[in-house]
Design a protein around this motif. Structure first.
Motif, PDB file in Angstrom:
ATOM      1  N   UNK A   1      53.004 -15.028   9.042  1.00 56.20           N
ATOM      2  CA  UNK A   1      53.204 -15.960   7.923  1.00 56.20           C
ATOM      3  C   UNK A   1      52.422 -15.528   6.698  1.00 56.20           C
ATOM      4  N   UNK A   2      51.164 -15.159   6.878  1.00 55.10           N
ATOM      5  CA  UNK A   2      50.327 -14.749   5.748  1.00 55.10           C
ATOM      6  C   UNK A   2      50.862 -13.460   5.122  1.00 55.10           C
ATOM      7  N   UNK A   3      51.297 -12.515   5.961  1.00 53.78           N
ATOM      8  CA  UNK A   3      51.870 -11.278   5.436  1.00 53.78           C
ATOM      9  C   UNK A   3      53.073 -11.589   4.552  1.00 53.78           C
ATOM     10  N   UNK A   4      53.989 -12.412   5.050  1.00 52.46           N
ATOM     11  CA  UNK A   4      55.197 -12.695   4.279  1.00 52.46           C
ATOM     12  C   UNK A   4      54.933 -13.595   3.076  1.00 52.46           C
ATOM     13  N   UNK A   5      53.853 -14.351   3.076  1.00 56.15           N
ATOM     14  CA  UNK A   5      53.456 -15.062   1.849  1.00 56.15           C
ATOM     15  C   UNK A   5      53.134 -14.039   0.759  1.00 56.15           C
ATOM     16  N   UNK A   6      52.419 -12.987   1.133  1.00 54.16           N
ATOM     17  CA  UNK A   6      52.108 -11.922   0.174  1.00 54.16           C
ATOM     18  C   UNK A   6      53.358 -11.221  -0.314  1.00 54.16           C
ATOM     19  N   UNK A   7      54.272 -10.930   0.589  1.00 54.06           N
ATOM     20  CA  UNK A   7      55.530 -10.276   0.217  1.00 54.06           C
ATOM     21  C   UNK A   7      56.302 -11.165  -0.762  1.00 54.06           C
ATOM     22  N   UNK A   8      56.392 -12.452  -0.459  1.00 52.50           N
ATOM     23  CA  UNK A   8      57.165 -13.379  -1.295  1.00 52.50           C
ATOM     24  C   UNK A   8      56.594 -13.470  -2.705  1.00 52.50           C
ATOM     25  N   UNK A   9      55.291 -13.301  -2.848  1.00 52.76           N
ATOM     26  CA  UNK A   9      54.650 -13.422  -4.160  1.00 52.76           C
ATOM     27  C   UNK A   9      54.660 -12.118  -4.946  1.00 52.76           C
ATOM     28  N   UNK A  10      55.155 -11.056  -4.369  1.00 55.48           N
ATOM     29  CA  UNK A  10      55.171  -9.732  -5.003  1.00 55.48           C
ATOM     30  C   UNK A  10      56.618  -9.382  -5.333  1.00 55.48           C
ATOM     31  N   UNK A  11      57.062  -9.729  -6.550  1.00 58.72           N
ATOM     32  CA  UNK A  11      58.475  -9.582  -6.910  1.00 58.72           C
ATOM     33  C   UNK A  11      59.012  -8.170  -6.689  1.00 58.72           C
ATOM     34  N   UNK A  12      58.251  -7.160  -7.066  1.00 58.49           N
ATOM     35  CA  UNK A  12      58.734  -5.790  -6.929  1.00 58.49           C
ATOM     36  C   UNK A  12      58.890  -5.414  -5.453  1.00 58.49           C
ATOM     37  N   UNK A  13      57.910  -5.737  -4.641  1.00 54.75           N
ATOM     38  CA  UNK A  13      57.980  -5.401  -3.224  1.00 54.75           C
ATOM     39  C   UNK A  13      58.986  -6.301  -2.502  1.00 54.75           C
ATOM     40  N   UNK A  14      59.089  -7.524  -2.911  1.00 54.82           N
ATOM     41  CA  UNK A  14      60.020  -8.483  -2.300  1.00 54.82           C
ATOM     42  C   UNK A  14      61.442  -7.963  -2.341  1.00 54.82           C
TER      43      UNK A  14
END
Length: 151
Positions: free
Chosen positions: A36-49
């Protein structure tokens, strides 16, 4: 009671995993929080998302959780639902260069750090994740992306 394909497995007996790294770090709850924490970071990173085609990252978080649980000696739900992990094959459709790897590691390190594991357990987990990330690189970097110029 036997399970049929795509039906939920019976609830695992926690004693099955005694002595495994899975149990030592806190079992299902720890790996759920990590994913969950990993994907929170992914979701907040538009370029990586943009590397993640699914609109809802929930299923990706669940797959990551199940994979890590299985890898570390927990339930084998990942293989039961998805077959052999075949990480390199599953990631081949995606362009993974050193920048993508490093971004993935940045978000994963924040997730690992959020668990507040004892130092040795953190080191064991992080060592695996770092090696796995390096093994999935499938695209060379462009020469100019490393500050190199062709003559």
């Amino acid at each position: 009671m036997s399970s049929t394909p795509n039906s939920p497995s019976p609830a695992p007996d926690p004693s099955e995993y005694e002595g495994t790294f899975y149990t030592q770090v806190g079992g299902k709850d720890t790996f759920r929080r990590l994913a969950e924490k990993f994907y929170e970071g992914v979701a907040a990173d538009d370029q990586f998302r943009a590397m993640y085609p699914e609109k809802d990252l929930g299923p990706a978080a669940e797959r990551l959780q199940m994979f890590l649980e299985q890898y570390w000696g927990g339930p084998t739900t990942y293989s039961e639902q998805r077959g052999h992990p075949r990480l390199r094959m599953r990631h081949m459709p995606y362009t993974i260069n050193s920048k993508a790897r490093d971004t993935w590691l940045k978000h994963m390190e924040a997730a690992v750090d959020s668990l507040d594991l004892p130092p040795l357990q953190r080191e064991v987990l992080w060592d695996y994740l770092e090696r796995a990330a390096h093994s999935l690189v499938n695209t060379p970097d462009e020469p100019h992306s490393q500050g190199l110029r062709l003559a």
